[in-house]
Design an enzyme around this catalytic site. Sequence first.
Site, PDB file in Angstrom:
ATOM      1  CE1 TYR A 110      -3.939   2.198   0.586  1.00  0.00           C
ATOM      2  CE2 TYR A 110      -2.675   3.137   2.390  1.00  0.00           C
ATOM      3  CZ  TYR A 110      -3.764   3.177   1.536  1.00  0.00           C
ATOM      4  OH  TYR A 110      -4.679   4.211   1.643  1.00  0.00           O
ATOM      5  CB  THR A 142      -1.396   9.388  18.340  1.00  0.00           C
ATOM      6  OG1 THR A 142      -0.301   9.728  17.475  1.00  0.00           O
ATOM      7  CG2 THR A 142      -0.957   9.423  19.790  1.00  0.00           C
ATOM      8  CD  GLN A 185       4.912  10.804  17.116  1.00  0.00           C
ATOM      9  OE1 GLN A 185       4.410  11.191  18.160  1.00  0.00           O
ATOM     10  NE2 GLN A 185       6.085  11.229  16.692  1.00  0.00           N
TER      11      GLN A 185
END
Length: 330
Positions: A162, A227, A293
């Site tokens: 991807y 995150t 993150q």
Amino acid sequence: MAQTGGSRKVGVKASSLLDGRTLVTGGSGFLGSHLCDKLLAQGREVLCVDNLFTGQKRNVAHLIGHSRFEFLRHDVTMPLFVEVDEIYNLACPASPVHYQHDPVQTTKTSVHGAINMLGLAKRLHAKILQASTSEVYGDPKVHPQTEDYWGHVNPIGPRSCYDEGKRCAETLFFDYHRQHDLKIKVVRIFNTYGPRMHPNDGRVVSNFILQALRGEAITLYGDGGQTRSFCYCDDLLDAMVCMMQTGDDVTGPINIGNPGEFSMRELAEIVLELTGSKSPLEYRPLPADDPKQRRPDITLARQTLGWEPKVQLRDGLKETIAYFRSLIAS
Ligand code: NAD
Ligand code: UDP
């Protein structure tokens, strides 16, 4: 509008006859179907092309019979001969579960798909927009991510089909621009969610909501401290359409996302609160190469598009929860 052969030469003059016709590849997917809705509402004719790998007919069922809408089942790794004046290239499985299912096909979709759609745009003198991704930054060493950051991507891991496919597609877009003067637009989309997400895509928002609604354990990968920044689909689509309407000098890449940053643990807690669910948290191993993150720097989008995301995470999640509730009920 759709043709599988026949007249393949459209000159500059003839192309003006195509004004108002848009091709959306991946048009029956989550984002593609919302884009079809938005373009139709603006009065354009829309040709939705999709091989239905992760797209769902129900996402565009309400458009069948619309006088300005057409659906064509087609795989973008094969050449396509149609007549339009702008192309949004969204065809590509987007969730880790889906794009890792057949990684070779994922790379082919990004790379061969881009070559075919760029070739089509070149023949038609059409504008073409690429739905690129924050994954081009990989597991970023720069935070928040700005467009001039080149990324930190594993070229041989399970996410590479991807990430590298999308990076190669960006390269092709800019080479077509430099070599053939093609009008290109590249947007780098950060995690986007909303109604019509595929219920089995394994993405964190759909997983947590469905698990909460079904009273199943919420699966937190790793320690849940990683995150992401979540953008509601309506905000994303506003930016995408705005980007297509910019002048020819604006090529991108431009980050599109919501800079609000949440850990997966925080997301789980918000979903539990909004659904009123008592589902327990269950910790599972972190998948390979999972970025720690991610948060977009959207300064460029603000300046170039005058765009700003409007929908707060809690509000967008309420809409998404309502969608999945009705899906379960039906
Ligand atoms: P999705 O899986 O719902 O949509 C992708 C669509 O492409 C599906 O309808 C699928 O059937 C179609 N498709 C896949 N391979 C194809 C092929 N070879 N030929 C024709 N159609 C094909 O995912 P989405 O979230 O709507 O993503 C749309 C685009 O946006 C993708 O290109 C994705 O990489 C990009 N993007 C999405 C996000 C996000 O958070 N949703 C983030 C970054 C980038
Ligand atoms: N994730 C999780 N539980 C899940 C699905 C995902 O904790 O059931 C985590 C995943 O490991 C990642 C984040 O949520 O850190 C976002 O995953 P997603 O697949 O939605 O998107 P991407 O990793 O491509 O940003």
